[in-house]
Design a protein around this motif. Structure first.
Motif, PDB file in Angstrom:
ATOM      1  N   ASP A  83       0.856  -1.172   0.000  1.00 43.93           N
ATOM      2  CA  ASP A  83       0.000   0.000   0.000  1.00 43.93           C
ATOM      3  C   ASP A  83       0.894   1.224   0.000  1.00 43.93           C
ATOM      4  O   ASP A  83       2.092   1.156  -0.242  1.00 43.93           O
ATOM      5  N   TYR A  84       0.292   2.372   0.282  1.00 44.04           N
ATOM      6  CA  TYR A  84       0.993   3.642   0.241  1.00 44.04           C
ATOM      7  C   TYR A  84       2.314   3.581   1.010  1.00 44.04           C
ATOM      8  O   TYR A  84       3.370   3.960   0.508  1.00 44.04           O
ATOM      9  N   PHE A  85       2.253   3.073   2.259  1.00 43.60           N
ATOM     10  CA  PHE A  85       3.447   3.147   3.096  1.00 43.60           C
ATOM     11  C   PHE A  85       4.584   2.300   2.541  1.00 43.60           C
ATOM     12  O   PHE A  85       5.711   2.759   2.390  1.00 43.60           O
ATOM     13  N   SER A  86       4.291   1.036   2.223  1.00 43.57           N
ATOM     14  CA  SER A  86       5.402   0.184   1.810  1.00 43.57           C
ATOM     15  C   SER A  86       5.895   0.569   0.430  1.00 43.57           C
ATOM     16  O   SER A  86       7.091   0.515   0.168  1.00 43.57           O
ATOM     17  N   MET A  87       4.983   0.997  -0.480  1.00 45.05           N
ATOM     18  CA  MET A  87       5.446   1.298  -1.830  1.00 45.05           C
ATOM     19  C   MET A  87       6.373   2.484  -1.862  1.00 45.05           C
ATOM     20  O   MET A  87       7.263   2.557  -2.692  1.00 45.05           O
ATOM     21  N   ILE A  88       6.161   3.458  -0.994  1.00 44.28           N
ATOM     22  CA  ILE A  88       7.063   4.612  -1.031  1.00 44.28           C
ATOM     23  C   ILE A  88       8.308   4.324  -0.226  1.00 44.28           C
ATOM     24  O   ILE A  88       9.406   4.784  -0.565  1.00 44.28           O
ATOM     25  N   PHE A  89       8.184   3.524   0.824  1.00 43.21           N
ATOM     26  CA  PHE A  89       9.363   3.281   1.653  1.00 43.21           C
ATOM     27  C   PHE A  89      10.386   2.410   0.947  1.00 43.21           C
ATOM     28  O   PHE A  89      11.588   2.606   1.120  1.00 43.21           O
ATOM     29  N   VAL A  90       9.914   1.423   0.143  1.00 45.85           N
ATOM     30  CA  VAL A  90      10.861   0.474  -0.458  1.00 45.85           C
ATOM     31  C   VAL A  90      11.861   1.161  -1.383  1.00 45.85           C
ATOM     32  O   VAL A  90      13.072   0.952  -1.251  1.00 45.85           O
TER      33      VAL A  90
END
Lengths: 606, 98
Positions: A83-90
């Motif tokens: 989701d938003y969090f993991s896609m931007i953090f990766v």
């Protein structure tokens, strides 16, 4: 054709390739570190594509692959939540790790076990990815423990040094105390929501969530070094600088904050927990900023700065702004990693000198490092339109205009100005003035690995804030109208901190030496917290347990209560009340006389 | 009372006096204790045989058995005293004082 999920899985699995190569024993050759660095750069580029797809379409994905086990009514499977969090953090994490890998090719060049070092770093990255993309608490726990273990192995990299071993052990112990909270939360969710899947928990929306959220807060306190479980983070600077840059600035310590952000639907409804996180974050950020003021080791100052920024992130969660906290995580990763890398370059150039009192005058000798250090410090303190501004200023603005605890707000503002103070201290001692190091120097920053990696992060810390903020979709409505003094609060306190520190440093540069005052000692010794907490409670616990186990049971109940007490009592009382002196002949004689007298009396009396 | 009875009774009395009044050796009082026991045995046997009191003819035998036990006990006490002091003078027995 939608290749979103397969691309994401591809980028995640590409990371595991070098680990598999150790089975084939191809990892003994000397180009292995280069392979690792290249693989990470490929993984980064591969992961940019799904991220851009996500930003464009806004669709979230959950990949639920492999059904592992079903324990009565609990179904556990391997599921990735993109989701938003993991896609931007990766991508952010992969970018920062790529730069750090390149940096450690230069820093650890003369280390004989450099292949093992890279393998450890890679394993750490894989477990961090598992943590970030986990959809159920079990997978998150696997990643959680994994980063803890790799942190232990990496902090104690130079295991011949006692301080490194104790620091690694300290990290594990403090993390373990936090894990108790995590397991408590898992158990509560198992009992009350019958699942460990995040989707089901948020759908069910349980009513009394005090207990699991307290557990998660404890876990975040342990992993992200909040006040109470914080001493492991400055001690963890015993590890090599790439380790400090990767783990303890951008990725591992944000795992705790990430956990709290993941559970933000539950935290929105619980005002108590929000106040608790707010106060905890405020105490942390102020306390560690105070401790950073008088440290003499450049890595420790940056470590305390990390701790202070983590407190700021927790404060942001406490005012119910999880998306802002996440933005701060991403932007903070850039400039903090760069600050660590600059300090690593300074340390290596001065022949492993870490004390800032022995540095100076590097402004002219190492121009590139000087530039990046100054830009990193400015980004950290929230200079307008650099990276930190986009997250930090927004946080201060939102905190000012929200209905929140005034004391916590005041603490956060003071800590923000202290950020500027200790950043000025680093710049002043390390870069300005006359050189205080030995004349025979090995200052050399011409290695392309070093320059490329720092350059990449430099561009990142200037532009990343702007780039990320403009490309994500708005999630909460930022407060647009506020009085002008509130809008300028963050800027004002920062400039105040800068000028104060500069004035003080310049004025006191030529004074005579004074003995340290009590305030100085408080700040230098980390507020006496490690000194007290590492000695008193273990001593009390161990002595109490020894006394209750061996003395109480064995010696008192089995020995002393009946046998010895009876014998002592008897001896005392018999000595007390007996009047005999052992004159046997006298006693026998009196017996005879009595007998004779009685016989006579009987016979003659009639 | 016939003369034989008086004779034995006198032997008993002499031993009693000897038990209660002794100079320094603990052994002499133990010996007198044996003498008392012996005279009692003879007296009891004579009376039982003279009056044909058959049912009580066990009594002297049992008296002998108990006297043997008592002899053993007394001798063991003597040995203990002798172990501690070397001689059995009575004036040594003064440990239990205030």
């Amino acid at each position: 054709i939608n290749m979103f999920s397969s691309l994401m899985l591809a980028s995640l699995s590409v990371l595991t390739l070098p680990i598999m190569s150790s089975i084939l024993n191809t990892h003994k050759n000397s180009t292995y570190p280069h392979h690792v660095k290249n693989i990470i750069s490929y993984a980064f580029i591969t992961s940019l594509i799904p991220t851009m797809m996500f930003i464009h379409s806004g669709q979230e994905t959950i990949i639920s692959n492999w059904h592992w086990v079903t324990i009565q009514t609990l179904k556990l499977s391997l599921s990735f939540k993109l989701d938003y969090f993991s896609m931007i953090f990766v991508p952010v994490a992969l970018f920062v790790t790529w730069s750090i890998m390149e940096f450690s090719l230069w820093y650890m060049h003369s280390d004989p076990y450099i292949t093992r070092f890279f393998k450890y770093l890679l394993t750490f990255l894989i477990t961090m990815m598992i943590l970030v993309t986990a959809n159920n608490l079990f997978q998150l726990f696997i990643g959680w423990e994994g980063v803890g273990i790799m942190s232990f192995l990496l902090i104690g990299w130079w295991y011949g040094r006692t301080d490194a071993n104790t620091a690694a052990l300290q990290a594990i112990l403090y993390n373990r105390i936090g894990d108790i909270g995590f397991i408590m939360a898992m158990a509560w969710f198992l009992f009350n929501a019958n699942t460990w899947d995040l989707q089901q928990i948020f759908m069910l929306d349980p009513n009394l969530t005090n207990l699991p959220l307290l557990g998660l807060l404890l876990a975040a306190t342990g992993k992200s070094a909040q006040f109470g479980l914080h001493p492991w983070l400055p001690s963890a600077m015993e590890g090599p600088t790439p380790v400090s840059a990767l783990l303890h600035s951008s990725t591992m310590v944000v795992a705790g904050v990430f956990l709290l952000i993941r559970f933000h639907p539950l935290m929105e409804n619980n005002k108590t927990i929000q106040s608790l996180t707010l106060c905890l974050g405020a105490i942390t950020t102020l306390f560690t900023a105070i401790c950073a003021l008088t440290q003499n080791d450049i890595k420790k100052i940056i470590a305390f700065s990390t701790s202070s920024q983590l407190g700021l992130m927790i404060v942001t969660i406490g005012i119910n702004q999880p998306y802002l906290a996440f933005l701060h995580i991403c932007t903070h990763a850039f400039f903090k990693a760069m600050l660590f890398m600059c300090s690593g370059s300074i340390i290596h150039s001065l022949n492993d000198e870490q004390d800032i009192r022995k540095m100076g005058g590097l402004f002219n000798a190492m121009p590139f490092t000087t530039t990046s250090l100054i830009i990193g410090s400015l980004a950290l303190t929230g200079m307008p339109f650099l990276t930190g501004f986009y997250s930090k200023d927004l946080i201060i603005e939102t905190a000012n205009t929200s209905y929140t605890n005034a004391w916590a707000l005041l603490m956060t503002l003071i800590a923000t100005s202290l950020t500027a103070v200790y950043s000025t201290r680093i710049i002043f001692f390390a870069l300005l003035g006359q050189p205080r190091f030995l004349p025979l120097t090995t200052i050399n920053e011409n290695n392309p690995f070093l320059i490329n990696s720092i350059k990449r992060l430099l561009i990142g810390s200037i532009f990343a804030g702007f780039f990320i903020s403009n490309n994500i979709y708005p999630t909460t409505i930022p407060e647009m109208t506020m009085p002008i003094y509130m809008k300028l609060t963050a800027l004002t306190v920062t400039i105040l901190g800068f000028t104060l520190a500069l004035e003080l440093s310049l004025i006191t540069h030529n004074l005579k030496l004074e003995h340290p005052t009590n305030m100085f000692k408080f700040s230098n010794l980390l507020g006496y917290y490690p000194t007290i907490m590492h000695r008193l409670p273990p001593l009390a616990n161990l002595s109490m347990s020894q006394k209750s186990a061996s003395l109480l049971l064995d010696s008192i109940w089995l020995e002393n209560i009946l046998p010895k007490s009876i014998s002592q009592f008897q001896m005392k009382t018999s000595i007390l009340i007996s009047t005999q002196k052992g004159q046997i002949k006298l006693y026998f004689l009196s017996f005879l006389i009595t007998l004779t007298l009685s016989m006579l009396l009987f016979n003659l009396h009639e | 009372m016939s003369l034989a009875h008086i004779n034995i009774f006198l032997a008993f009395t002499v031993s009693l006096v000897g038990l209660l009044m002794y100079r320094s050796h603990l052994m002499s009082s133990l010996l007198c204790l044996e003498g008392m026991m012996l005279s009692l045995f003879v007296m009891a046997t004579m009376v039982v045989l003279n009056t044909h009191f058959t049912l009580a003819s066990m009594m002297p035998i049992i008296l002998l058995v108990f006297a043997a036990c008592e002899r053993a006990l007394g001798l063991s006490l003597l040995v203990m005293v002798s172990n501690t002091y070397g001689v059995d003078h009575v004036q040594n027995l003064n440990l239990l004082q205030c």
